[in-house]
Each structure stands twice: as structure tokens, then as C-alpha cells.
Design a protein around this motif. Sequence first.
Motif, PDB file in Angstrom:
ATOM      1  N   MET A  25       2.818   2.162  -1.586  1.00  0.00           N
ATOM      2  CA  MET A  25       3.236   2.582  -3.298  1.00  0.00           C
ATOM      3  C   MET A  25       2.882   3.491  -2.850  1.00  0.00           C
ATOM      4  O   MET A  25       3.130   4.178  -4.534  1.00  0.00           O
ATOM      5  CB  MET A  25       3.229   1.341  -3.836  1.00  0.00           C
ATOM      6  CG  MET A  25       4.055   0.248  -4.233  1.00  0.00           C
ATOM      7  SD  MET A  25       3.189  -1.129  -5.197  1.00  0.00           S
ATOM      8  CE  MET A  25       3.708  -0.064  -7.050  1.00  0.00           C
ATOM      9  N   LYS A  26       1.632   4.005  -3.188  1.00  0.00           N
ATOM     10  CA  LYS A  26       1.325   5.188  -3.285  1.00  0.00           C
ATOM     11  C   LYS A  26       1.699   6.462  -1.973  1.00  0.00           C
ATOM     12  O   LYS A  26       1.397   6.041  -1.472  1.00  0.00           O
ATOM     13  CB  LYS A  26      -0.800   4.805  -2.861  1.00  0.00           C
ATOM     14  CG  LYS A  26      -1.193   4.047  -3.882  1.00  0.00           C
ATOM     15  CD  LYS A  26      -2.345   4.234  -3.769  1.00  0.00           C
ATOM     16  CE  LYS A  26      -3.125   2.737  -4.997  1.00  0.00           C
ATOM     17  NZ  LYS A  26      -4.663   2.881  -4.592  1.00  0.00           N
ATOM     18  N   ALA A  27       1.927   7.511  -2.853  1.00  0.00           N
ATOM     19  CA  ALA A  27       2.418   8.210  -2.017  1.00  0.00           C
ATOM     20  C   ALA A  27       0.941   8.978  -0.484  1.00  0.00           C
ATOM     21  O   ALA A  27       1.628   9.346   0.201  1.00  0.00           O
ATOM     22  CB  ALA A  27       2.215   9.550  -2.472  1.00  0.00           C
ATOM     23  N   GLU A  28      -0.163   8.728  -1.218  1.00  0.00           N
ATOM     24  CA  GLU A  28      -1.373   9.269  -0.342  1.00  0.00           C
ATOM     25  C   GLU A  28      -1.061   8.399   1.692  1.00  0.00           C
ATOM     26  O   GLU A  28      -1.391   9.173   2.533  1.00  0.00           O
ATOM     27  CB  GLU A  28      -2.193   9.680  -0.752  1.00  0.00           C
ATOM     28  CG  GLU A  28      -3.003   8.146  -0.955  1.00  0.00           C
ATOM     29  CD  GLU A  28      -2.962   7.452  -2.836  1.00  0.00           C
ATOM     30  OE1 GLU A  28      -3.824   7.003  -3.823  1.00  0.00           O
ATOM     31  OE2 GLU A  28      -2.054   8.710  -3.681  1.00  0.00           O
ATOM     32  N   ASN A  29      -0.630   6.615   0.669  1.00  0.00           N
ATOM     33  CA  ASN A  29      -0.714   6.034   1.955  1.00  0.00           C
ATOM     34  C   ASN A  29       0.964   6.352   2.212  1.00  0.00           C
ATOM     35  O   ASN A  29       0.949   6.060   3.464  1.00  0.00           O
ATOM     36  CB  ASN A  29      -0.729   5.091   1.313  1.00  0.00           C
ATOM     37  CG  ASN A  29      -1.921   4.227   0.633  1.00  0.00           C
ATOM     38  OD1 ASN A  29      -3.157   5.222   1.519  1.00  0.00           O
ATOM     39  ND2 ASN A  29      -2.122   3.261  -0.102  1.00  0.00           N
ATOM     40  N   ARG A  30       1.740   6.905   1.805  1.00  0.00           N
ATOM     41  CA  ARG A  30       3.012   6.882   3.040  1.00  0.00           C
ATOM     42  C   ARG A  30       3.451   8.490   3.478  1.00  0.00           C
ATOM     43  O   ARG A  30       3.673   7.749   4.312  1.00  0.00           O
ATOM     44  CB  ARG A  30       4.227   7.624   1.902  1.00  0.00           C
ATOM     45  CG  ARG A  30       4.516   6.213   1.408  1.00  0.00           C
ATOM     46  CD  ARG A  30       5.543   6.009   0.013  1.00  0.00           C
ATOM     47  NE  ARG A  30       5.806   7.463  -0.769  1.00  0.00           N
ATOM     48  CZ  ARG A  30       5.305   7.123  -2.247  1.00  0.00           C
ATOM     49  NH1 ARG A  30       5.129   5.921  -2.752  1.00  0.00           N
ATOM     50  NH2 ARG A  30       5.319   7.389  -3.317  1.00  0.00           N
ATOM     51  N   LYS A  31       2.338   9.315   3.085  1.00  0.00           N
ATOM     52  CA  LYS A  31       1.847  10.281   4.139  1.00  0.00           C
ATOM     53  C   LYS A  31       0.869   9.953   4.923  1.00  0.00           C
ATOM     54  O   LYS A  31       1.378  10.326   6.131  1.00  0.00           O
ATOM     55  CB  LYS A  31       1.112  11.542   3.160  1.00  0.00           C
ATOM     56  CG  LYS A  31       0.732  12.230   3.753  1.00  0.00           C
ATOM     57  CD  LYS A  31       0.607  13.756   2.737  1.00  0.00           C
ATOM     58  CE  LYS A  31      -0.020  14.983   4.020  1.00  0.00           C
ATOM     59  NZ  LYS A  31      -0.256  16.463   2.379  1.00  0.00           N
TER      60      LYS A  31
ATOM     61  N   THR B 260       9.907   4.381   2.558  1.00  0.00           N
ATOM     62  CA  THR B 260       9.694   4.943   2.662  1.00  0.00           C
ATOM     63  C   THR B 260      10.394   6.048   3.752  1.00  0.00           C
ATOM     64  O   THR B 260      10.006   6.878   4.279  1.00  0.00           O
ATOM     65  CB  THR B 260       7.478   4.142   3.443  1.00  0.00           C
ATOM     66  OG1 THR B 260       7.164   3.580   2.538  1.00  0.00           O
ATOM     67  CG2 THR B 260       6.674   5.364   3.826  1.00  0.00           C
TER      68      THR B 260
ATOM     69  N   LYS C  60       9.294  -2.031   0.654  1.00  0.00           N
ATOM     70  CA  LYS C  60       8.937  -0.204   0.890  1.00  0.00           C
ATOM     71  C   LYS C  60       8.425   0.209   2.000  1.00  0.00           C
ATOM     72  O   LYS C  60       7.966   1.933   1.437  1.00  0.00           O
ATOM     73  CB  LYS C  60       7.208  -0.540   0.057  1.00  0.00           C
ATOM     74  CG  LYS C  60       6.992  -1.703  -1.319  1.00  0.00           C
ATOM     75  CD  LYS C  60       7.585  -0.769  -2.667  1.00  0.00           C
ATOM     76  CE  LYS C  60       7.113  -2.149  -3.405  1.00  0.00           C
ATOM     77  NZ  LYS C  60       8.502  -3.005  -4.003  1.00  0.00           N
TER      78      LYS C  60
ATOM     79  N   SER D 135       1.000  -1.044   0.299  1.00  0.00           N
ATOM     80  CA  SER D 135       0.055   0.138   0.262  1.00  0.00           C
ATOM     81  C   SER D 135       0.952   1.616  -0.597  1.00  0.00           C
ATOM     82  O   SER D 135       0.394   2.022  -0.543  1.00  0.00           O
ATOM     83  CB  SER D 135      -0.787   0.309   1.246  1.00  0.00           C
ATOM     84  OG  SER D 135      -0.344   0.483   2.491  1.00  0.00           O
TER      85      SER D 135
END
Length: 134
Positions: free
Chosen positions: A40-46, A93, A89, A38
Motif C-alpha cells: 500500500m506504500k509507494a516506497e514498498n511498491r518501488k 502493483t 495489492k 505492505s
Amino acid sequence: MTTDIHDYLAEFEDIPGTRVYTTKRARQGYWLNQFAMSLMKAENRKRWLADEEAYIADWPVTSEQKEALLARDYNRMLDLGGNIYYLAKIFSTDGKSFVEAVSTMTGMSVDEYKAMMQAGGRSPDGVRSIREGR
């Protein structure tokens, strides 16, 4: 000669310092690996970086997996079914390179780990069987 599949797979657990990614581990780590992917998506990393506890609460990982994630205990994550390519991942991150993360799994500094790998990797001498202690 017939080999029982369970006996065959049990042999993989006898290799010191190695976790063979079997179907059992894949099933065990399914949600841990999905969590990692999950990121991999910028919004999830944030979201993860802003509040790890809140983000992880959305995932059906086990309590042991959650503890390992929060502690960034990659060896424990591997024991609990994590796949190193998915776990990448997580450390990416966190801004860590593969070499930085893997060195933490060996108990070596980054420089010690690099030097070992540049010299050809771990020595084949030493304990080769957990069960037999040889």
C-alpha cells in the motif's frame, strides 16, 4: 445433535474451486497477507518492483508462499492462506485490474472471463463435491 467443529470446517474443503477463508487459513497466511498489505506504500511498491527477491527476503513467508508470490500464482496463494482482498495489492502493483488477475485464476482469457460473468457467472451444473465427485 452436536457437530464437531473440525468436521464442520472440513466440509468447506469439499467445495470445488472455492477456498473458504477460515481462521486456519488466516493464521497460515498471516505474513503473506502482511506482505501484500505492505504494498500500500509507494516506497514498498518501488522496492518490490526493483528487486522482488530482495524485498521478499525481509518477510517471514514460507518457501511455498515465496514461490507462489514470485510466480504470481494467485490460486496457490489462496491455498496458502492468502486473502483475495490483500492479494489485490500485489496485482495492482503489477498494473493488473481485478478482472485481469482473476481471469488468470480461472484459466480463461480476460474476454472469456468477462463474457462468463456478464452471462451470469459459472454454471451451477457440474461437480459440486470433490469428495463425492458430483
